[in-house]
Design a protein around this motif. Sequence first.
Motif, PDB file in Angstrom:
ATOM      1  N   ALA A  35       1.077  -1.508  -0.162  1.00 52.52           N
ATOM      2  CA  ALA A  35       0.146   0.109  -0.026  1.00 52.52           C
ATOM      3  C   ALA A  35       0.664   1.163  -0.076  1.00 52.52           C
ATOM      4  O   ALA A  35       0.193   2.506  -0.140  1.00 52.52           O
ATOM      5  CB  ALA A  35      -1.330  -0.115   1.692  1.00 52.52           C
ATOM      6  N   PHE A  36       2.130   1.084   0.593  1.00 58.12           N
ATOM      7  CA  PHE A  36       2.714   2.254   0.618  1.00 58.12           C
ATOM      8  C   PHE A  36       4.032   2.313   0.189  1.00 58.12           C
ATOM      9  O   PHE A  36       4.978   1.366  -0.282  1.00 58.12           O
ATOM     10  CB  PHE A  36       2.934   2.573   1.706  1.00 58.12           C
ATOM     11  N   ASP A  37       4.299   3.959  -0.897  1.00 59.29           N
ATOM     12  CA  ASP A  37       6.098   3.949  -1.079  1.00 59.29           C
ATOM     13  C   ASP A  37       6.834   3.399  -0.241  1.00 59.29           C
ATOM     14  O   ASP A  37       8.524   3.191  -0.209  1.00 59.29           O
ATOM     15  CB  ASP A  37       6.088   5.196  -2.103  1.00 59.29           C
ATOM     16  N   LEU A  38       7.164   4.485   1.274  1.00 62.08           N
ATOM     17  CA  LEU A  38       7.513   4.877   1.864  1.00 62.08           C
ATOM     18  C   LEU A  38       6.985   4.555   4.374  1.00 62.08           C
ATOM     19  O   LEU A  38       5.909   4.848   4.085  1.00 62.08           O
ATOM     20  CB  LEU A  38       7.989   5.975   1.602  1.00 62.08           C
ATOM     21  N   VAL A  39       7.237   4.229   4.610  1.00 59.81           N
ATOM     22  CA  VAL A  39       6.924   3.915   5.476  1.00 59.81           C
ATOM     23  C   VAL A  39       8.162   4.571   7.110  1.00 59.81           C
ATOM     24  O   VAL A  39       9.193   3.806   6.482  1.00 59.81           O
ATOM     25  CB  VAL A  39       6.869   2.544   6.732  1.00 59.81           C
ATOM     26  N   THR A  40       7.746   4.541   7.958  1.00 58.36           N
ATOM     27  CA  THR A  40       8.092   5.793   8.525  1.00 58.36           C
ATOM     28  C   THR A  40       8.446   5.613   9.874  1.00 58.36           C
ATOM     29  O   THR A  40       6.992   5.100  10.619  1.00 58.36           O
ATOM     30  CB  THR A  40       8.416   7.581   8.580  1.00 58.36           C
ATOM     31  N   SER A  41       9.192   5.568  11.177  1.00 57.93           N
ATOM     32  CA  SER A  41       9.035   5.432  12.447  1.00 57.93           C
ATOM     33  C   SER A  41      10.071   5.655  13.538  1.00 57.93           C
ATOM     34  O   SER A  41      11.132   6.144  12.801  1.00 57.93           O
ATOM     35  CB  SER A  41       8.592   4.150  12.562  1.00 57.93           C
ATOM     36  N   ARG A  42       9.667   6.678  14.722  1.00 52.87           N
ATOM     37  CA  ARG A  42      11.189   7.527  14.910  1.00 52.87           C
ATOM     38  C   ARG A  42      10.063   6.891  16.517  1.00 52.87           C
ATOM     39  O   ARG A  42       9.880   6.874  16.947  1.00 52.87           O
ATOM     40  CB  ARG A  42      10.695   8.788  15.580  1.00 52.87           C
ATOM     41  N   HIS A  43      11.429   6.086  16.732  1.00 48.23           N
ATOM     42  CA  HIS A  43      11.623   5.032  18.516  1.00 48.23           C
ATOM     43  C   HIS A  43       9.878   4.345  18.582  1.00 48.23           C
ATOM     44  O   HIS A  43       8.914   4.531  19.109  1.00 48.23           O
ATOM     45  CB  HIS A  43      11.415   6.352  19.302  1.00 48.23           C
ATOM     46  N   PRO A  44       9.518   3.826  17.539  1.00 48.25           N
ATOM     47  CA  PRO A  44       8.839   2.619  17.311  1.00 48.25           C
ATOM     48  C   PRO A  44       8.844   1.465  19.212  1.00 48.25           C
ATOM     49  O   PRO A  44       9.756   1.276  19.519  1.00 48.25           O
ATOM     50  CB  PRO A  44       9.088   1.715  16.663  1.00 48.25           C
ATOM     51  N   VAL A  45       8.257   1.457  19.637  1.00 45.15           N
ATOM     52  CA  VAL A  45       8.415   0.507  20.965  1.00 45.15           C
ATOM     53  C   VAL A  45       8.652  -1.002  20.354  1.00 45.15           C
ATOM     54  O   VAL A  45       9.996  -1.798  21.214  1.00 45.15           O
ATOM     55  CB  VAL A  45       7.237   0.086  21.650  1.00 45.15           C
ATOM     56  N   ARG A  46       8.492  -1.292  19.462  1.00 39.14           N
ATOM     57  CA  ARG A  46       8.911  -2.255  18.926  1.00 39.14           C
ATOM     58  C   ARG A  46       8.974  -2.091  17.190  1.00 39.14           C
ATOM     59  O   ARG A  46       7.988  -2.127  16.946  1.00 39.14           O
ATOM     60  CB  ARG A  46       8.757  -3.719  18.875  1.00 39.14           C
ATOM     61  N   THR A  47       9.885  -3.004  16.622  1.00 37.08           N
ATOM     62  CA  THR A  47       9.460  -2.502  15.031  1.00 37.08           C
ATOM     63  C   THR A  47       9.093  -4.636  14.236  1.00 37.08           C
ATOM     64  O   THR A  47       9.496  -5.212  14.089  1.00 37.08           O
ATOM     65  CB  THR A  47      10.881  -2.133  14.227  1.00 37.08           C
ATOM     66  N   TYR A  48       7.800  -4.571  13.774  1.00 38.84           N
ATOM     67  CA  TYR A  48       7.278  -5.820  13.360  1.00 38.84           C
ATOM     68  C   TYR A  48       7.650  -5.916  12.580  1.00 38.84           C
ATOM     69  O   TYR A  48       6.875  -5.094  10.690  1.00 38.84           O
ATOM     70  CB  TYR A  48       5.641  -5.257  13.926  1.00 38.84           C
ATOM     71  N   TRP A  49       8.935  -6.325  11.536  1.00 41.99           N
ATOM     72  CA  TRP A  49       9.523  -6.651  10.422  1.00 41.99           C
ATOM     73  C   TRP A  49       8.267  -6.965   8.859  1.00 41.99           C
ATOM     74  O   TRP A  49       9.071  -5.846   7.797  1.00 41.99           O
ATOM     75  CB  TRP A  49      10.623  -6.499  10.123  1.00 41.99           C
ATOM     76  N   HIS A  50       7.687  -8.286   9.466  1.00 40.84           N
ATOM     77  CA  HIS A  50       7.004  -8.873   8.375  1.00 40.84           C
ATOM     78  C   HIS A  50       5.819  -8.216   8.354  1.00 40.84           C
ATOM     79  O   HIS A  50       5.144  -8.148   6.260  1.00 40.84           O
ATOM     80  CB  HIS A  50       6.906  -9.907   9.060  1.00 40.84           C
ATOM     81  N   GLU A  51       5.446  -7.147   8.763  1.00 40.01           N
ATOM     82  CA  GLU A  51       4.374  -6.395   8.472  1.00 40.01           C
ATOM     83  C   GLU A  51       4.515  -5.287   8.022  1.00 40.01           C
ATOM     84  O   GLU A  51       3.961  -4.554   6.828  1.00 40.01           O
ATOM     85  CB  GLU A  51       3.892  -5.812  10.103  1.00 40.01           C
ATOM     86  N   ILE A  52       6.287  -4.486   8.374  1.00 42.26           N
ATOM     87  CA  ILE A  52       6.368  -3.542   7.431  1.00 42.26           C
ATOM     88  C   ILE A  52       6.977  -3.403   5.907  1.00 42.26           C
ATOM     89  O   ILE A  52       6.550  -3.220   5.008  1.00 42.26           O
ATOM     90  CB  ILE A  52       8.093  -3.115   7.721  1.00 42.26           C
ATOM     91  N   ALA A  53       7.197  -4.671   5.865  1.00 46.32           N
ATOM     92  CA  ALA A  53       8.230  -5.787   4.820  1.00 46.32           C
ATOM     93  C   ALA A  53       6.208  -6.248   3.576  1.00 46.32           C
ATOM     94  O   ALA A  53       6.233  -5.124   2.428  1.00 46.32           O
ATOM     95  CB  ALA A  53       8.503  -6.758   4.728  1.00 46.32           C
ATOM     96  N   ARG A  54       5.299  -6.157   4.467  1.00 50.08           N
ATOM     97  CA  ARG A  54       3.513  -6.568   3.948  1.00 50.08           C
ATOM     98  C   ARG A  54       3.441  -5.596   3.576  1.00 50.08           C
ATOM     99  O   ARG A  54       3.084  -5.473   1.405  1.00 50.08           O
ATOM    100  CB  ARG A  54       3.480  -7.552   4.374  1.00 50.08           C
ATOM    101  N   VAL A  55       2.988  -4.122   3.817  1.00 49.86           N
ATOM    102  CA  VAL A  55       2.944  -2.752   3.802  1.00 49.86           C
ATOM    103  C   VAL A  55       3.395  -2.072   2.549  1.00 49.86           C
ATOM    104  O   VAL A  55       3.307  -1.312   1.897  1.00 49.86           O
ATOM    105  CB  VAL A  55       2.475  -2.571   4.669  1.00 49.86           C
ATOM    106  N   LEU A  56       4.555  -2.313   2.145  1.00 49.28           N
ATOM    107  CA  LEU A  56       5.554  -1.518   1.723  1.00 49.28           C
ATOM    108  C   LEU A  56       5.237  -1.792  -0.171  1.00 49.28           C
ATOM    109  O   LEU A  56       4.935  -3.655   0.107  1.00 49.28           O
ATOM    110  CB  LEU A  56       7.161  -1.547   1.851  1.00 49.28           C
ATOM    111  N   ARG A  57       5.257  -1.434  -1.004  1.00 50.62           N
ATOM    112  CA  ARG A  57       5.290  -1.970  -2.443  1.00 50.62           C
ATOM    113  C   ARG A  57       6.463  -1.872  -3.221  1.00 50.62           C
ATOM    114  O   ARG A  57       7.506  -1.694  -2.322  1.00 50.62           O
ATOM    115  CB  ARG A  57       4.943  -0.108  -3.379  1.00 50.62           C
ATOM    116  N   PRO A  58       6.706  -3.084  -3.927  1.00 47.14           N
ATOM    117  CA  PRO A  58       8.331  -3.191  -4.543  1.00 47.14           C
ATOM    118  C   PRO A  58       9.412  -2.163  -4.933  1.00 47.14           C
ATOM    119  O   PRO A  58       9.083  -0.535  -4.946  1.00 47.14           O
ATOM    120  CB  PRO A  58       8.281  -3.600  -5.842  1.00 47.14           C
ATOM    121  N   GLY A  59      10.228  -1.751  -4.087  1.00 44.65           N
ATOM    122  CA  GLY A  59      11.112  -0.617  -4.273  1.00 44.65           C
ATOM    123  C   GLY A  59      10.700   0.415  -2.932  1.00 44.65           C
ATOM    124  O   GLY A  59      12.027   1.136  -3.003  1.00 44.65           O
ATOM    125  N   GLY A  60      10.279   0.285  -2.369  1.00 47.04           N
ATOM    126  CA  GLY A  60       9.614   0.944  -0.902  1.00 47.04           C
ATOM    127  C   GLY A  60      10.691   1.135  -0.133  1.00 47.04           C
ATOM    128  O   GLY A  60      11.241  -0.153   0.142  1.00 47.04           O
TER     129      GLY A  60
END
Length: 258
Positions: A114-139
Amino acid sequence: MTADHAFEELVREAVDAPVDGWDFSWFEGRATEERPPWGYARSMAARLARVSAALDVQTGGGEVLGSAPVFPPLTVATEGWPPNVAKAAALLHPRGAVVVASPEDAPLPFADAAFDLVTSRHPVRTYWHEIARVLRPGGMYFSQQVGPASAFELVEHFLGPQPQEVRRARDARRARAEAEIAGLEVTDLREARLRMEFRDIGAVVHFLRKVIWMVPGFTVEQYADRLRCLHERIETEGAFVAHSTRFLIEARKPGERG
């Protein structure tokens, strides 16, 4: 004013101060923290200006995202704490951004790619598989995170010496490994150790009420003796010095943008 009265006044003021959002202006003149050399907010803003769809995860009160002068046509932020959701909505909605109330440990409520860019400043925890899932190829994922043993001089004053597995948590190399396991390519990884100074006990109390994971369950009543001890130390030495740790990580989803 007696020493006891000064202590009680400083603590009372800190307890009465609101702690919602990520506005740290209350600390002006009372505490300082050296800033990382990479300028996260400025770099985030430059990336936002180059994409069409962006997501800011765990946005707090939206202050960092809101500092960007230009938003993409689709800008979304998530936040899990209700007071911060309201604060972020008030700040970001007038600029056309959508704020979604979403628990930090829940799957992101968005479609794949869904997204070209995902950002986060000081996340409590990073759910990497979720980040990868919502990023577009090349995002890209772009984040500044708290590093290992951050401000542990302060943490251990209240909790005592911490085990090595706790001190090594939030390690930048572990973040790289988890990003790669999720299928992302880490393109930048930088670390910094930064000086902090607390100049009165009120600043310590406000900090521990605001950054709640430092001393979980912190209350003035529970830690009254340790607070008084630290107050006396600050009065003698002028400041309590600690060191925060931060790392910057940027990771790319393989493929080409459509």
